[in-house]
Design an enzyme around this catalytic site. Structure first.
Site, short mmCIF file in Angstrom:
data_model
loop_
_atom_site.label_atom_id
_atom_site.label_comp_id
_atom_site.label_asym_id
_atom_site.label_seq_id
_atom_site.Cartn_x
_atom_site.Cartn_y
_atom_site.Cartn_z
CG HIS A 163 43.99 39.94 32.80
ND1 HIS A 163 43.26 39.94 31.64
CD2 HIS A 163 43.08 40.09 33.79
CE1 HIS A 163 41.98 40.08 31.91
NE2 HIS A 163 41.84 40.18 33.23
CD GLU A 164 43.57 39.45 37.71
OE1 GLU A 164 43.03 40.38 38.34
OE2 GLU A 164 42.95 38.70 36.95
ZN LIG Z 1 40.28 40.66 34.52
#
Ligand SMILES: [Zn+2]
Length: 398
Positions: free
Chosen positions: A62-63
């Protein structure tokens, strides 16, 4: 102040783990191990640990989504850190336009949603007699929650970044957009704290309620820090070199010998004194004491100050109308103790050091700063730990 552990890097971005992340890892392992008890104790705990690691991978991906999109816009990503409440990508500056800011904001949730669909599909294909069917399904749901939770519209969450980009697009004012998205974050954070307490009162589920309240508290704190940084950025753009500079420099005769200069001025050794040499009513340049030391002592009687000056055209300078962000960046980039401000006519108008900068910012924002504090900053030549203006200035340049 780096207490995080560096565990490697992805696409050249260092990956850190805050010790608080292990709380999540432990809770996740426990949670899944309990859920998979019918596999048998050892298998259940192993599966729990694997799921906790896959949760970790989901957050990292996600990051990474945010980070790679930011990097494609030419923005430096300093690190990705995992901690108690998830992950943070330390992105050095703001995107140039609202549309680009929106792309960075939605990149993380897009990755999570993509993983959800992919994993849900795999789970569907696996027969439900296979234990992997349930594990992959759980992992799919984790990614869905990761996406939806992050889309709550308040800073510091991704949804807050989306809200910010939208307001920025509509009003054309990035600062106002951050202030409003941070306000939304604070309101939602307080609402989470209140509902956390309500959950405890209504259901007696202490752990769940504590968790919601903690998340809310974390949100409020971060939203406030977004506001603070934005206020500082606005201040650095508003203040001009002319308003911050001092006349704390001495003008000396360029025609005198080095010996005479040394006798006149170097006795009262004020280490921070700045000298400019002048002759016939014109500035000849800056006198740097180290340059004087490079000249043989025997030549001090014959050589003039003018022979060692650094002309104003060759030293780093800023104009009177330069904003403070520019001044700070130049001080940092060139590693200078102070910078010379020149007037439109090419004369020395003033000088600015880090103490002058902190004093002006503190005055503008009504921050408490004593004369002793300013003196210490001037001597040490660095900003106080609670006011890292070089970081703010860097994120302000656009
Ligand atoms: Zn995020």
């Amino acid at each position: 102040m780096q207490t995080n552990w560096r565990i490697g890097s992805l696409f050249g971005i260092p990956l850190f783990i805050d010790p608080s992340w292990f709380v999540i890892l432990g809770l996740a392992t426990l949670n899944f191990a309990v859920a998979y008890q019918k596999l048998g104790t050892i298998a259940a705990w192993s599966a729990g640990a694997v799921m906790a690691l896959l949760l970790f991978a989901s957050v990292v991906l996600h990051e990474l989504g945010h980070s790679l999109v930011a990097r494609s816009q030419g923005i430096k990503v300093n690190s990705i850190t995992l901690f108690l409440f998830g992950g943070i990508a330390a992105i050095e500056e703001e995107s140039k336009t609202p549309a680009k800011a929106l792309q960075v904001a939605i990149a993380g949730p897009t990755v999570s949603i993509g993983l959800f669909f992919l994993l849900a599909l795999i789970a569907k294909i696996l027969p439900n007699t296979n234990p992997l069917h349930f594990m992959v399904g759980d992992l799919a749901r984790i990614n869905l929650v990761l996406a939806l939770f992050n889309l709550i519209p308040g800073l510091p969450l991704d949804g807050g970044q989306v809200l910010k980009a939208a307001i920025w697009q509509i009003t054309g004012d990035r600062f106002q957009a951050v202030h409003l998205a941070a306000k939304a974050g604070q309101i939602l954070g307080y609402a989470a704290i209140v509902s956390g307490l309500a959950v405890d009162y209504l259901t007696g589920e202490l752990v769940t309620s504590l968790w919601i309240a903690l998340l809310g508290w974390f949100g409020v704190r971060n939203a406030i820090s977004y506001e603070r940084v934005t206020t500082l950025q606005q201040t650095l753009l508003k203040l001009k070199a002319k308003e911050v500079m001092t006349r704390n420099f001495r003008i000396v005769d360029a025609n005198q010998t080095l010996r005479s200069f040394a006798d006149l001025y170097l006795r009262d050794c004020t280490p921070l004194q700045v000298y400019f040499a002048e002759s016939d009513g014109r500035y000849r340049g800056m006198v740097v004491i180290e340059d004087l030391c490079l000249v043989e002592r025997s030549e001090w009687e014959t050589k003039t100050v003018e022979s060692i000056v650094r002309p104003l055209t060759e030293i780093p300078t800023v104009t009177e109308s330069a904003n403070l962000a520019e001044v700070i960046n130049k001080l940092e980039d060139e590693r200078l103790p102070y910078i010379t401000v020149v007037s439109p006519a090419g004369a020395v108008a003033g000088v600015i050091d880090r103490g002058d900068i902190v004093q002006a910012v503190a005055q503008t924002l009504g921050l408490r700063m004593t004369d002793a504090d300013i003196k210490r900053i001037k001597q040490q030549g660095s900003y106080p730990p609670g006011l890292q203006l070089q970081v703010i200035a860097k994120s302000t340049q656009n």
